[in-house]
Design a protein around this motif. Structure first.
Motif, PDB file in Angstrom:
ATOM      1  N   LYS A   1      -6.563  -3.914  -5.265  1.00 45.69           N
ATOM      2  CA  LYS A   1      -7.449  -3.986  -4.102  1.00 45.69           C
ATOM      3  C   LYS A   1      -8.030  -2.590  -3.862  1.00 45.69           C
ATOM      4  CE  LYS A   1      -4.738  -7.690  -1.948  1.00 45.69           C
ATOM      5  NZ  LYS A   1      -3.949  -8.089  -0.754  1.00 45.69           N
ATOM      6  N   GLN A   2      -9.161  -2.326  -4.515  1.00 48.41           N
ATOM      7  CA  GLN A   2      -9.720  -0.973  -4.475  1.00 48.41           C
ATOM      8  C   GLN A   2     -10.132  -0.548  -3.073  1.00 48.41           C
ATOM      9  OE1 GLN A   2     -12.850  -0.454  -7.355  1.00 48.41           O
ATOM     10  NE2 GLN A   2     -11.557  -1.039  -9.077  1.00 48.41           N
ATOM     11  N   ARG A   3     -10.705  -1.456  -2.308  1.00 47.94           N
ATOM     12  CA  ARG A   3     -11.157  -1.084  -0.965  1.00 47.94           C
ATOM     13  C   ARG A   3      -9.966  -0.779  -0.060  1.00 47.94           C
ATOM     14  NH1 ARG A   3     -15.648  -2.331   2.553  1.00 47.94           N
ATOM     15  NH2 ARG A   3     -16.633  -3.551   0.887  1.00 47.94           N
ATOM     16  N   GLU A   4      -8.987  -1.684  -0.020  1.00 48.25           N
ATOM     17  CA  GLU A   4      -7.876  -1.518   0.910  1.00 48.25           C
ATOM     18  C   GLU A   4      -6.925  -0.407   0.486  1.00 48.25           C
ATOM     19  OE1 GLU A   4      -8.857  -4.255  -0.469  1.00 48.25           O
ATOM     20  OE2 GLU A   4      -9.321  -5.768   1.055  1.00 48.25           O
ATOM     21  N   GLU A   5      -6.607  -0.318  -0.809  1.00 46.91           N
ATOM     22  CA  GLU A   5      -5.587   0.621  -1.265  1.00 46.91           C
ATOM     23  C   GLU A   5      -6.162   1.949  -1.752  1.00 46.91           C
ATOM     24  OE1 GLU A   5      -3.239  -1.321  -4.203  1.00 46.91           O
ATOM     25  OE2 GLU A   5      -2.611  -2.946  -2.898  1.00 46.91           O
TER      26      GLU A   5
ATOM     27  N   MET B   1       0.844  -1.190   0.000  1.00 45.75           N
ATOM     28  CA  MET B   1       0.000   0.000   0.000  1.00 45.75           C
ATOM     29  C   MET B   1       0.878   1.239   0.000  1.00 45.75           C
ATOM     30  SD  MET B   1      -3.104   0.966   2.579  1.00 45.75           S
ATOM     31  CE  MET B   1      -4.067   2.453   2.376  1.00 45.75           C
ATOM     32  N   ALA B   2       0.465   2.291  -0.748  1.00 46.75           N
ATOM     33  CA  ALA B   2       1.265   3.488  -0.893  1.00 46.75           C
ATOM     34  C   ALA B   2       1.149   4.390   0.320  1.00 46.75           C
ATOM     35  CB  ALA B   2       0.827   4.250  -2.142  1.00 46.75           C
ATOM     36  N   THR B   3       2.274   4.977   0.724  1.00 49.54           N
ATOM     37  CA  THR B   3       2.293   5.983   1.771  1.00 49.54           C
ATOM     38  C   THR B   3       2.455   7.347   1.121  1.00 49.54           C
ATOM     39  OG1 THR B   3       4.677   5.723   2.023  1.00 49.54           O
ATOM     40  CG2 THR B   3       3.267   4.363   3.423  1.00 49.54           C
ATOM     41  N   GLN B   4       2.076   8.423   1.832  1.00 48.24           N
ATOM     42  CA  GLN B   4       2.046   9.741   1.221  1.00 48.24           C
ATOM     43  C   GLN B   4       2.702  10.794   2.101  1.00 48.24           C
ATOM     44  OE1 GLN B   4      -2.008  10.702   0.225  1.00 48.24           O
ATOM     45  NE2 GLN B   4      -2.156   9.149  -1.373  1.00 48.24           N
ATOM     46  N   THR B   5       3.397  11.759   1.451  1.00 52.51           N
ATOM     47  CA  THR B   5       3.991  12.918   2.093  1.00 52.51           C
ATOM     48  C   THR B   5       3.739  14.115   1.178  1.00 52.51           C
ATOM     49  OG1 THR B   5       5.749  11.557   3.049  1.00 52.51           O
ATOM     50  CG2 THR B   5       6.122  13.938   2.978  1.00 52.51           C
ATOM     51  N   LEU B   6       3.357  15.248   1.723  1.00 53.72           N
ATOM     52  CA  LEU B   6       3.075  16.426   0.904  1.00 53.72           C
ATOM     53  C   LEU B   6       4.373  17.068   0.442  1.00 53.72           C
ATOM     54  CD1 LEU B   6       0.712  18.138  -0.148  1.00 53.72           C
ATOM     55  CD2 LEU B   6       1.021  19.625   1.841  1.00 53.72           C
TER      56      LEU B   6
ATOM     57  N   LEU C   1     -16.007  11.062  -1.735  1.00 55.34           N
ATOM     58  CA  LEU C   1     -16.824  10.289  -0.810  1.00 55.34           C
ATOM     59  C   LEU C   1     -16.019   9.185  -0.137  1.00 55.34           C
ATOM     60  CD1 LEU C   1     -20.133   9.895  -2.868  1.00 55.34           C
ATOM     61  CD2 LEU C   1     -19.499  11.685  -1.228  1.00 55.34           C
ATOM     62  N   GLY C   2     -16.288   8.998   1.151  1.00 55.68           N
ATOM     63  CA  GLY C   2     -15.701   7.897   1.892  1.00 55.68           C
ATOM     64  C   GLY C   2     -16.465   6.608   1.641  1.00 55.68           C
ATOM     65  N   VAL C   3     -16.049   5.533   2.293  1.00 53.10           N
ATOM     66  CA  VAL C   3     -16.652   4.221   2.053  1.00 53.10           C
ATOM     67  C   VAL C   3     -18.139   4.227   2.381  1.00 53.10           C
ATOM     68  CG1 VAL C   3     -16.680   1.817   2.830  1.00 53.10           C
ATOM     69  CG2 VAL C   3     -14.503   2.936   2.312  1.00 53.10           C
ATOM     70  N   ASP C   4     -18.517   4.711   3.558  1.00 47.69           N
ATOM     71  CA  ASP C   4     -19.927   4.715   3.948  1.00 47.69           C
ATOM     72  C   ASP C   4     -20.741   5.629   3.043  1.00 47.69           C
ATOM     73  OD1 ASP C   4     -19.407   2.949   5.990  1.00 47.69           O
ATOM     74  OD2 ASP C   4     -19.153   4.529   7.506  1.00 47.69           O
ATOM     75  N   GLU C   5     -20.187   6.761   2.652  1.00 45.80           N
ATOM     76  CA  GLU C   5     -20.895   7.677   1.760  1.00 45.80           C
ATOM     77  C   GLU C   5     -21.095   7.063   0.377  1.00 45.80           C
ATOM     78  OE1 GLU C   5     -19.467  12.063   3.257  1.00 45.80           O
ATOM     79  OE2 GLU C   5     -17.957  10.742   2.353  1.00 45.80           O
ATOM     80  N   GLN C   6     -20.142   6.273  -0.073  1.00 45.05           N
ATOM     81  CA  GLN C   6     -20.299   5.595  -1.362  1.00 45.05           C
ATOM     82  C   GLN C   6     -21.446   4.589  -1.305  1.00 45.05           C
ATOM     83  OE1 GLN C   6     -16.486   4.021  -2.873  1.00 45.05           O
ATOM     84  NE2 GLN C   6     -15.478   5.563  -1.617  1.00 45.05           N
ATOM     85  N   LYS C   7     -21.565   3.885  -0.203  1.00 42.97           N
ATOM     86  CA  LYS C   7     -22.660   2.921  -0.056  1.00 42.97           C
ATOM     87  C   LYS C   7     -24.005   3.629  -0.068  1.00 42.97           C
ATOM     88  CE  LYS C   7     -19.949  -0.488   2.542  1.00 42.97           C
ATOM     89  NZ  LYS C   7     -19.788  -1.214   3.826  1.00 42.97           N
TER      90      LYS C   7
ATOM     91  N   ARG D   1      -6.289   6.521 -11.026  1.00 38.33           N
ATOM     92  CA  ARG D   1      -5.243   5.709 -10.384  1.00 38.33           C
ATOM     93  C   ARG D   1      -5.832   4.804  -9.314  1.00 38.33           C
ATOM     94  NH1 ARG D   1      -2.359   5.773  -5.893  1.00 38.33           N
ATOM     95  NH2 ARG D   1      -3.336   7.688  -5.183  1.00 38.33           N
ATOM     96  N   ARG D   2      -6.766   5.331  -8.516  1.00 45.70           N
ATOM     97  CA  ARG D   2      -7.381   4.525  -7.459  1.00 45.70           C
ATOM     98  C   ARG D   2      -8.178   3.354  -8.040  1.00 45.70           C
ATOM     99  NH1 ARG D   2     -10.903   8.677  -4.318  1.00 45.70           N
ATOM    100  NH2 ARG D   2     -11.345   6.880  -2.950  1.00 45.70           N
TER     101      ARG D   2
END
Length: 244
Positions: free
Chosen positions: A174-178, A1-6, A228-234, A168-169
């Motif tokens: 693994k769309q849910r996890e990543e 899984m990718a990590t991020q830094t601004l 949207l987050g996971v719950d909002e997508q549902k 990209r997403r």
């Protein structure tokens, strides 16, 4: 899984940020927003989250703005603009030079069996080469295997625009996890559909009927636009299903 830094444009990336592969012979993959200055300096050209995927030995700057810049090995959705003797000239992004698709760049294609594409035909392809000095070249097969692997002409369906980050997403295994995406899984519980995702911010959708195709495309675009987050997508999927 990718990590991020601004990061901001012009920054020099330190060695401890860059991924270190278990196999030292594997080259570091630089994506959009980064420039390599020989021998070993890597600088940023865009502002945004710096994404580091240590498993894939890849690093890039996520940026949803601006035009798509072709990168080797990207998968893209392109539209045939016109053809010449040996090439199809394809649009992959606005205000960008046409990508060149050899007319025989399909699995097992010959002059007799190659697809007969016309202006407006949609294709799913892979970027073979790209540089600021030459027009990008695309092919409809995996250069490593010679197999199409789902690439080729896209018949029927509709194309929807999404941000480069959303594309990209959607391409994560693994769309849910990543990628934090469940919208397609939720829709798949109700309808059967096909999609193809281009790194150039294009998503092709083909479902059983125009209405279902439009709902899938709208769900993707709303998820992208409103972050949207996971719950909002549902909740969005339940709302769209009630309206159909």
């Amino acid at each position: 899984m990718a990590t991020q830094t601004l990061v901001m444009p012009g920054e020099v990336l330190s060695g401890d940020i860059l991924p270190v592969p278990s196999n030292r012979s594997v080259a570091l993959k630089l994506g959009p927003g980064l420039r390599h200055i020989p021998p070993s300096t890597v600088t940023t050209t865009l502002a945004g989250p710096l994404c580091v995927d240590r498993k894939k030995n890849a690093v890039w700057v996520e940026n949803n703005r601006g035009r798509y810049i072709p990168q080797p090995n990207d998968v893209v959705i392109a539209s045939v603009h016109h053809s010449s003797t040996d090439w199809y000239h394809c649009a992959i992004a606005p205000h960008t030079a046409f990508a060149l698709l050899p007319q025989l760049a399909f699995e097992s294609a010959t002059k007799k069996t190659r697809p007969q594409l016309t202006s407006g035909s949609l294709i799913y392809a892979r970027v073979l080469s790209a540089s600021k000095h030459l027009d990008p070249e695309i092919v409809c097969y995996n250069p490593s295997t010679g197999k199409s692997e789902g690439m080729g002409e896209l018949k029927g369906g509709m194309v929807f625009d999404v941000s480069l980050g959303m594309a990209r997403r959607l391409l994560f295994n693994k769309q849910r996890e990543e990628g934090g995406l469940v919208v397609l899984d939720e829709l798949a519980g109700e309808w059967a559909f096909e999609i193809a995702v281009g790194r150039n911010g294009k998503v092709w959708v083909k479902a059983d009927g125009v209405k279902a195709t439009l709902v899938v495309g709208k769900a993707l675009q709303d998820t992208d636009r409103d972050a949207l987050g996971v719950d909002e997508q549902k909740r969005l999927v339940r709302k769209l299903l009630r309206q159909t």
